[in-house]
Design a protein around this motif. Structure first.
Motif, PDB file in Angstrom:
ATOM      1  N   LYS A   3       9.059 -29.527 -51.326  1.00 33.47           N
ATOM      2  CA  LYS A   3      10.254 -30.447 -51.490  1.00 33.47           C
ATOM      3  C   LYS A   3      11.311 -30.415 -50.419  1.00 33.47           C
ATOM      4  N   LEU A   4      11.776 -32.417 -49.751  1.00 32.87           N
ATOM      5  CA  LEU A   4      12.326 -32.683 -49.112  1.00 32.87           C
ATOM      6  C   LEU A   4      13.615 -33.796 -49.621  1.00 32.87           C
ATOM      7  N   ARG A   5      14.266 -33.527 -48.725  1.00 32.61           N
ATOM      8  CA  ARG A   5      14.773 -34.865 -48.793  1.00 32.61           C
ATOM      9  C   ARG A   5      14.868 -36.090 -48.035  1.00 32.61           C
ATOM     10  N   GLY A   6      15.253 -37.099 -47.930  1.00 32.31           N
ATOM     11  CA  GLY A   6      15.366 -37.705 -47.527  1.00 32.31           C
ATOM     12  C   GLY A   6      14.603 -38.294 -46.206  1.00 32.31           C
ATOM     13  N   HIS A   7      16.349 -37.608 -45.427  1.00 34.64           N
ATOM     14  CA  HIS A   7      16.287 -37.671 -43.944  1.00 34.64           C
ATOM     15  C   HIS A   7      15.704 -36.908 -43.338  1.00 34.64           C
ATOM     16  N   HIS A   8      15.178 -35.781 -43.789  1.00 37.15           N
ATOM     17  CA  HIS A   8      14.184 -34.491 -43.478  1.00 37.15           C
ATOM     18  C   HIS A   8      13.371 -35.138 -43.141  1.00 37.15           C
ATOM     19  N   LEU A   9      12.577 -36.539 -44.221  1.00 33.13           N
ATOM     20  CA  LEU A   9      11.264 -37.079 -43.626  1.00 33.13           C
ATOM     21  C   LEU A   9      11.329 -37.632 -41.829  1.00 33.13           C
ATOM     22  N   PHE A  10      12.184 -38.135 -41.516  1.00 27.08           N
ATOM     23  CA  PHE A  10      12.283 -38.846 -40.202  1.00 27.08           C
ATOM     24  C   PHE A  10      12.371 -37.575 -39.062  1.00 27.08           C
ATOM     25  N   CYS A  11      13.456 -36.534 -39.477  1.00 27.77           N
ATOM     26  CA  CYS A  11      13.517 -35.156 -38.749  1.00 27.77           C
ATOM     27  C   CYS A  11      12.109 -34.523 -39.106  1.00 27.77           C
ATOM     28  N   LYS A  79      14.622 -47.882 -47.560  1.00 28.36           N
ATOM     29  CA  LYS A  79      13.831 -48.229 -46.455  1.00 28.36           C
ATOM     30  C   LYS A  79      12.307 -48.148 -45.916  1.00 28.36           C
ATOM     31  N   MET A  80      12.099 -47.153 -46.769  1.00 24.64           N
ATOM     32  CA  MET A  80      10.261 -46.991 -47.033  1.00 24.64           C
ATOM     33  C   MET A  80       9.775 -47.346 -48.972  1.00 24.64           C
ATOM     34  N   GLY A  81      10.398 -47.336 -49.101  1.00 22.75           N
ATOM     35  CA  GLY A  81      10.425 -48.740 -50.311  1.00 22.75           C
ATOM     36  C   GLY A  81       9.750 -46.562 -51.427  1.00 22.75           C
ATOM     37  N   LEU A  82      11.113 -45.675 -51.561  1.00 18.54           N
ATOM     38  CA  LEU A  82      10.031 -44.615 -51.638  1.00 18.54           C
ATOM     39  C   LEU A  82      11.805 -43.692 -52.986  1.00 18.54           C
ATOM     40  N   GLU A  83      11.840 -43.776 -53.510  1.00 17.37           N
ATOM     41  CA  GLU A  83      12.250 -42.808 -54.747  1.00 17.37           C
ATOM     42  C   GLU A  83      12.419 -40.969 -55.105  1.00 17.37           C
ATOM     43  N   ILE A  84      13.885 -40.861 -54.962  1.00 12.09           N
ATOM     44  CA  ILE A  84      13.564 -39.205 -55.524  1.00 12.09           C
ATOM     45  C   ILE A  84      12.716 -39.377 -56.894  1.00 12.09           C
ATOM     46  N   ASN A  99       4.561 -48.904 -41.848  1.00  6.75           N
ATOM     47  CA  ASN A  99       4.592 -50.000 -42.873  1.00  6.75           C
ATOM     48  C   ASN A  99       6.151 -50.691 -42.870  1.00  6.75           C
ATOM     49  N   HIS A 100       7.033 -49.465 -42.612  1.00  5.98           N
ATOM     50  CA  HIS A 100       8.137 -49.778 -43.078  1.00  5.98           C
ATOM     51  C   HIS A 100       9.254 -49.827 -41.708  1.00  5.98           C
ATOM     52  N   VAL A 101       8.852 -49.271 -40.620  1.00  5.33           N
ATOM     53  CA  VAL A 101      10.200 -47.731 -39.851  1.00  5.33           C
ATOM     54  C   VAL A 101       9.910 -48.493 -38.148  1.00  5.33           C
ATOM     55  N   ILE A 102      11.257 -49.025 -37.828  1.00  7.23           N
ATOM     56  CA  ILE A 102      10.791 -49.475 -36.480  1.00  7.23           C
ATOM     57  C   ILE A 102      11.555 -48.213 -35.660  1.00  7.23           C
ATOM     58  N   VAL A 120      14.509 -38.097 -29.209  1.00 11.45           N
ATOM     59  CA  VAL A 120      12.884 -37.577 -29.847  1.00 11.45           C
ATOM     60  C   VAL A 120      12.604 -38.299 -31.240  1.00 11.45           C
ATOM     61  N   CYS A 121      13.239 -37.962 -32.145  1.00  9.96           N
ATOM     62  CA  CYS A 121      13.287 -39.508 -33.493  1.00  9.96           C
ATOM     63  C   CYS A 121      13.005 -40.480 -33.084  1.00  9.96           C
ATOM     64  N   GLU A 122      13.341 -41.112 -32.733  1.00  4.83           N
ATOM     65  CA  GLU A 122      12.559 -42.115 -31.730  1.00  4.83           C
ATOM     66  C   GLU A 122      11.388 -42.435 -31.825  1.00  4.83           C
ATOM     67  N   GLU A 123      10.943 -41.501 -30.768  1.00  2.00           N
ATOM     68  CA  GLU A 123       9.733 -41.315 -30.129  1.00  2.00           C
ATOM     69  C   GLU A 123       8.537 -40.883 -30.797  1.00  2.00           C
ATOM     70  N   GLY A 124       9.220 -39.890 -32.225  1.00  2.59           N
ATOM     71  CA  GLY A 124       8.395 -40.086 -33.438  1.00  2.59           C
ATOM     72  C   GLY A 124       8.099 -40.362 -33.982  1.00  2.59           C
ATOM     73  N   ILE A 125       8.638 -41.719 -34.135  1.00  3.99           N
ATOM     74  CA  ILE A 125       8.287 -42.904 -34.934  1.00  3.99           C
ATOM     75  C   ILE A 125       7.390 -43.283 -33.885  1.00  3.99           C
ATOM     76  N   GLN A 126       7.628 -43.787 -32.872  1.00  2.12           N
ATOM     77  CA  GLN A 126       6.968 -44.484 -32.064  1.00  2.12           C
ATOM     78  C   GLN A 126       5.712 -43.974 -32.301  1.00  2.12           C
ATOM     79  N   ASP A 127       5.172 -42.671 -31.707  1.00  2.00           N
ATOM     80  CA  ASP A 127       3.873 -41.816 -32.130  1.00  2.00           C
ATOM     81  C   ASP A 127       3.243 -42.329 -33.598  1.00  2.00           C
ATOM     82  N   ILE A 128       4.193 -42.893 -34.705  1.00  2.00           N
ATOM     83  CA  ILE A 128       3.848 -42.869 -36.023  1.00  2.00           C
ATOM     84  C   ILE A 128       2.428 -43.974 -35.399  1.00  2.00           C
ATOM     85  N   LEU A 129       4.049 -45.038 -35.320  1.00  2.00           N
ATOM     86  CA  LEU A 129       3.207 -46.638 -34.630  1.00  2.00           C
ATOM     87  C   LEU A 129       2.233 -46.526 -34.485  1.00  2.00           C
TER      88      LEU A 129
END
Ligand code: SF4
Length: 138
Positions: A3-11, A79-84, A99-102, A120-129
């Protein structure tokens, strides 16, 4: 299933083994390794405290119930079109990020986070891209 809350997906994308305490780090590293090795692991999106918040140390200032953290969760899910309540595989979350984040979104949605300045969080998103997935944490 985790079970994860929204911001932890980015963390999790920017996770490099840093955290609030030894116990917190152990718990997060375990989750991170599971997602890295088994991207089909199911995640349920929850409102408020999750399995990472559970290990937040008693000694630190407990921010997990702060209103601005709830707002951050909501902004990231939107931002990612997701819901609780939604249940999806971790690799689907990575696809949503692709598809939705930079990377610069971190500067906006995580404006008040003390970890943001590490970059590091920006780097992490870049890695996914770039299709790299989660980095190995040793
Ligand atoms: S800046 Fe803070 S809240 Fe945002 S993804 Fe990084 S660690 Fe998480």
């Amino acid at each position: 299933m985790y079970k994860l809350r929204g911001h932890h997906l980015f963390c999790l994308l920017g996770y490099r083994g840093m955290g609030y305490s030894k116990e917190y780090v152990e718990n997060m590293t375990k989750l991170h390794q599971t997602l890295r090795s088994s991207p089909k692991t199911l995640i349920q999106l929850v409102k408020g405290s999750d399995q990472l918040c559970e290990k937040f140390p008693n000694s630190g200032q407990y921010h997990c119930q702060d209103e601005n953290i709830y707002r951050r969760d909501a902004a990231i899910l939107e931002k990612m079109g997701l819901e609780i309540g939604q249940i999806l595989e971790w690799e689907d979350i990575e696809t949503r990020v692709r598809n939705h984040v930079i990377p610069s979104d971190i500067q906006i949605v995580c404006k008040t986070c003390s970890w943001r300045s590490y970059g590091v969080c920006e780097e992490g998103i870049q890695d996914i891209l770039e299709g790299k997935g989660l980095r190995e944490v040793k």
